[in-house]
Design a protein around this motif. Sequence first.
Motif, short mmCIF file in Angstrom:
data_model
loop_
_atom_site.label_atom_id
_atom_site.label_comp_id
_atom_site.label_asym_id
_atom_site.label_seq_id
_atom_site.Cartn_x
_atom_site.Cartn_y
_atom_site.Cartn_z
N ARG A 20 -14.61 4.63 -48.06
CA ARG A 20 -14.14 3.29 -48.43
C ARG A 20 -14.31 3.06 -49.94
O ARG A 20 -15.45 3.05 -50.43
CB ARG A 20 -14.98 2.27 -47.66
N ASN A 76 -27.68 -5.64 -45.58
CA ASN A 76 -26.46 -5.72 -46.38
C ASN A 76 -25.43 -6.37 -45.46
O ASN A 76 -24.84 -5.70 -44.62
CB ASN A 76 -25.99 -4.33 -46.82
N GLY A 78 -22.49 -7.25 -45.98
CA GLY A 78 -21.08 -7.01 -46.29
C GLY A 78 -20.40 -8.34 -46.58
O GLY A 78 -21.02 -9.26 -47.13
N ALA A 79 -19.14 -8.45 -46.20
CA ALA A 79 -18.38 -9.68 -46.49
C ALA A 79 -18.94 -10.91 -45.77
O ALA A 79 -18.68 -12.04 -46.20
CB ALA A 79 -16.91 -9.47 -46.13
N HIS A 82 -20.60 -13.81 -47.63
CA HIS A 82 -19.88 -14.85 -48.37
C HIS A 82 -19.49 -16.05 -47.51
O HIS A 82 -19.04 -17.05 -48.05
CB HIS A 82 -18.65 -14.22 -49.04
N HIS A 102 -26.88 -5.35 -51.80
CA HIS A 102 -25.47 -4.98 -51.93
C HIS A 102 -25.39 -3.73 -52.79
O HIS A 102 -26.09 -3.63 -53.81
CB HIS A 102 -24.66 -6.10 -52.60
N LEU A 103 -24.55 -2.79 -52.39
CA LEU A 103 -24.36 -1.57 -53.17
C LEU A 103 -23.72 -1.88 -54.52
O LEU A 103 -24.14 -1.38 -55.56
CB LEU A 103 -23.45 -0.60 -52.40
N SER A 104 -22.69 -2.72 -54.48
CA SER A 104 -21.94 -3.03 -55.70
C SER A 104 -22.53 -4.25 -56.40
O SER A 104 -23.28 -5.02 -55.80
CB SER A 104 -20.47 -3.28 -55.35
N ARG A 113 -16.88 -13.14 -54.15
CA ARG A 113 -18.10 -12.35 -53.89
C ARG A 113 -19.32 -12.87 -54.67
O ARG A 113 -20.43 -12.38 -54.50
CB ARG A 113 -17.89 -10.87 -54.27
C1 DQA Z 1 -21.03 -5.36 -50.28
C2 DQA Z 1 -20.29 -6.39 -51.15
C3 DQA Z 1 -19.44 -7.32 -50.30
O1 DQA Z 1 -18.75 -8.26 -51.12
C4 DQA Z 1 -18.42 -6.52 -49.51
O2 DQA Z 1 -17.67 -7.36 -48.67
C5 DQA Z 1 -19.04 -5.40 -48.74
C6 DQA Z 1 -20.07 -4.59 -49.38
C7 DQA Z 1 -21.81 -4.33 -51.12
O3 DQA Z 1 -22.65 -3.65 -50.55
O4 DQA Z 1 -21.57 -4.20 -52.32
O5 DQA Z 1 -18.64 -5.11 -47.62
O6 DQA Z 1 -21.96 -6.05 -49.46
#
Ligand code: DQA
Length: 150
Positions: A20, A76, A78-79, A82, A102-104, A113
């Motif tokens: 991904r 984590n 993920g989305a 939010h 969060h990874l990013s 985000r």
């Molecule tokens: C995430 C950041 C979120 O905005 C995104 O929807 C993810 C991954 C991250 O690990 O950076 O699914 O949580």
Amino acid sequence: MAGYKILILHGPNLNMLGRREPGIYGSMTLPELDQLLARRASELKVEVDSFQSNSEGALIDRVQQALPDVDGILVNPGALSHYSYALRDAFSAADRPLVEVHLSNVFSREPFRHHSVITPVADGMLCGLGADSYLLGLEALLNIIKKQRG
Ligand code: DQA
């Protein structure tokens, strides 16, 4: 050592890690990430249980099932970070130390985000460090638990 138990939750689409958007999330797969976490956990002498789901309800069920045995939660979302008030309420009800990762770097990405509904009920949040967000988050969570227990 007290044998603390930590629940690690990975939210939607994190099962796709490695494939991904690798430019954003890197090339490490979820099993590889879980393996790194398991190794660090054994060094820290803490027990971890890792769970991923694409479903909000399944994540909430897992939080509820993990109680009363779990000492802290690393997530984590993920989305779901939010917008999921349901997941946030599950964490509030669990009343356990919580670290969000969060990874990013969510703040350098799209505006939607930049806000997490989970962070206000978390003890802390790490982002933008790739797998280190999780590894440092695990260590920080353990420190919070140890401080609470005295
Ligand atoms: C995430 C950041 C979120 O905005 C995104 O929807 C993810 C991954 C991250 O690990 O950076 O699914 O949580």
